[in-house]
Design an enzyme around this catalytic site. Structure first.
Site, PDB file in Angstrom:
ATOM      1  CE  LYS A   1       6.952   1.960  -1.487  1.00  0.00           C
ATOM      2  NZ  LYS A   1       8.046   2.102  -0.516  1.00  0.00           N
ATOM      3  CG  ASN A   2       7.316  -1.588   0.360  1.00  0.00           C
ATOM      4  OD1 ASN A   2       7.991  -0.672  -0.132  1.00  0.00           O
ATOM      5  ND2 ASN A   2       6.394  -1.369   1.273  1.00  0.00           N
TER       6      ASN A   2
ATOM      7  NE  ARG B   1      13.934   3.398   7.242  1.00  0.00           N
ATOM      8  CZ  ARG B   1      14.712   4.062   8.079  1.00  0.00           C
ATOM      9  NH1 ARG B   1      15.084   5.292   7.826  1.00  0.00           N
ATOM     10  NH2 ARG B   1      15.127   3.512   9.179  1.00  0.00           N
TER      11      ARG B   1
ATOM     12  CB  CYS C   1       8.084   7.762   4.278  1.00  0.00           C
ATOM     13  SG  CYS C   1       7.421   7.836   2.622  1.00  0.00           S
TER      14      CYS C   1
ATOM     15  NE  ARG D   1      10.752   4.225   8.435  1.00  0.00           N
ATOM     16  CZ  ARG D   1      10.338   4.080   7.169  1.00  0.00           C
ATOM     17  NH1 ARG D   1      10.119   5.147   6.423  1.00  0.00           N
ATOM     18  NH2 ARG D   1      10.159   2.894   6.652  1.00  0.00           N
TER      19      ARG D   1
ATOM     20  CG  ASP E   1       2.839   0.850   4.227  1.00  0.00           C
ATOM     21  OD1 ASP E   1       3.165   1.616   5.155  1.00  0.00           O
ATOM     22  OD2 ASP E   1       3.634   0.055   3.691  1.00  0.00           O
TER      23      ASP E   1
ATOM     24  NE  ARG F   1       9.949   7.576  -1.749  1.00  0.00           N
ATOM     25  CZ  ARG F   1      10.116   7.329  -0.481  1.00  0.00           C
ATOM     26  NH1 ARG F   1       9.978   8.291   0.390  1.00  0.00           N
ATOM     27  NH2 ARG F   1      10.430   6.134  -0.058  1.00  0.00           N
TER      28      ARG F   1
END
Ligand code: EPU
Length: 429
Positions: free
Chosen positions: A22-23, A93, A117, A123, A306, A398
């Site tokens: 994902k990231n 994000r 999130c 953040r 995470d 997500r």
């Protein structure tokens, strides 16, 4: 409204294929804006954060062809808008990567503050902004929109005051086509940083050092299209590893890079699970009753924040007292209230959680407070006695492709149900 319902207590057996990261995907998709040609991106996870990122690119004029659920082609030659509105950025994000990508492409970006999130604290994005300014952009903030504008980006040394994944990525995006050399010091080293650098390099960028804390980016005039396959998701893999260890059983986790999982493997072994590494898979065996350990989360290669909520679930039924020290976020223990409802014994003081292992958890109605908290709730439901119903599963969607199907295939008793939202029903009357 949808919920996930788990009838817990089943051991997990079989194999599970891990999806693309994902990231990495949410950085690589906007990076395609920098190319003059078509980028074909493979192994994209089929998750809602990716859908939303594709929608953002569409909204600024990119042409996106969905080849199949894990492959897209992005033609950014038609991108004309330099503005991304809050309606789109509020969902994730990573929408702030449009700042670096549009700034790199046009020297201009106007992007509404990102959602994503909420761990219960702020953040900040001060390091992103500092980086853009050092590259010569004028950055202003007003009405919850960040504006970055420049005639010409000029490479520069950038020392990050804190190790930030997002700032490292955003500065790389902006610097790829800047004039001259940018050196990011104290850069983040996560696998998705390396994946983004590899993607940009395969488009003709000149980036060295990704994966170390000094990244050197020599700006190039033009980037071309490419075909690229995203790395496997470290955190999805880790989540299945912890699920297998906590529930007990024997699970082969396929399509992984074992090196990316070393910190997770080490902790599971310390707790008494049996973990065997192969070239691109990992076998986790456990009888489900593990022993305590302490964890401090840190930037890569430390133990990933995470994975912290998922490990807390495992430790909540381990023998002995464990201490988790959250070293990345100011606050990431909101999920503890949910675990307490299931019988866990966890005390939180700021960034520290002290977990007294209990014999077992019991099923309860609970909710996902954020994406990884949601993953933790899934594991809690899998190991609990009785039925667990999880609300707010949009968070889980997500970041976890086909999670219900994957867990079912391992023998879990888990399903997704649609329930009538009582509030919506009341307001419809
Ligand atoms: N920070 C600052 N200033 C900045 C940026 C960050 O002080 O300008 C601080 C943060 O407050 C935090 C620390 O630096 O204390 C690390 O933040 P980082 O910027 O690394 O986090 P991020 O880029 O916002 C990404 C992941 C998160 C993951 C963190 C840490 C994406 C889209 N998100 O967030 O992933 O927790 O890195 O590894 O890549 C998730 O996938 O569930 C998730 C939340």
């Amino acid at each position: 409204m949808e919920k996930i319902v788990i009838n817990g207590g089943k051991k997990l057996f079989g194999k599970v294929d891990i999806s693309g990261a994902k990231n990495a995907a949410v950085a690589i998709i906007p990076a395609a804006i920098l190319a003059d040609g078509v980028c074909r991106i493979e192994n994209i996870p089929d998750i809602s954060d990716v859908t939303m990122m594709i929608r953002i690119l569409n909204s600024i004029g990119a042409k996106i062809k969905i080849i199949n659920k894990n492959t897209v082609e992005i033609d950014s030659s038609s991108v004309y808008l330099k503005t991304v509105l809050h309606d789109l950025t509020k969902h994730l994000r990573a929408s702030y990567y449009l700042l670096g990508a549009l700034l790199g492409r046009f020297g201009e970006a106007h992007v509404a503050m990102p959602g994503g999130c909420n761990f219960g604290g702020v953040r900040p994005i001060d390091q992103h902004i500092k980086g853009f300014r050092l590259l010569g952009a004028e950055v202003t903030e007003g009405n919850a929109v960040v504006n970055a504008v420049t005639e010409c980006l000029i490479g520069s040394p950038v020392y990050l005051d804190t190790v930030s994944v997002g700032a490292t990525i955003n500065i790389m995006l902006a610097a790829t086509k800047a004039k001259g050399l940018t050196v990011i010091e104290n850069a983040a080293k996560e696998p998705h940083i390396v994946d983004l650098a590899n993607f940009l390099n395969s488009m003709g960028a000149d980036i060295r050092g990704a994966g170390t804390d000094v990244i050197k980016i020599r700006g190039v005039d033009q980037l071309h299209g490419c075909t690229y396959s995203i790395i496997p998701d470290q955190i999805e893999a880790g989540t299945y590893m912890v699920a297998a260890a906590a529930a007990g059983g024997e699970v082969l986790i396929n399509n992984v890079i074992p090196k990316h999982l070393e910190s997770i493997t080490a902790k599971l072994v310390e707790c008494g699970a049996d973990v065997e590494e192969f070239d691109d898979s990992i076998l986790v065996k456990s009888d489900g009753r593990l022993s305590r350990c302490n964890i401090k989360t840190m930037p890569h290669p430390g133990f990933p924040t995470d994975m912290q909520p998922q490990m807390a679930v495992l430790l909540s039924v381990a023998t002995g007292t464990s201490i988790i020290n959250e070293g990345v976020w100011d606050s990431r223990f909101r999920y503890v209230d949910q675990l307490s409802r299931m019988g866990a014994s966890i005390k939180v003081d700021g960034k520290i959680a002290v977990i007294e292992g209990v014999e077992s958890l019991k099923g309860a109605p609970i909710k996902a407070d954020d994406l990884r908290a949601g993953a933790a709730m899934l594991i809690a439901g899998l190991i609990a006695k009785g039925v667990t119903e999880i609300e707010n599963i949009v968070y889980i969607d997500r970041g976890y492709e086909d999670v219900v199907e994957k867990l079912n295939s391992l023998g879990a008793d888990i399903k997704r149900i649609t329930v009538r939202d009582p509030e919506a029903a009341a307001s419809a009357v």
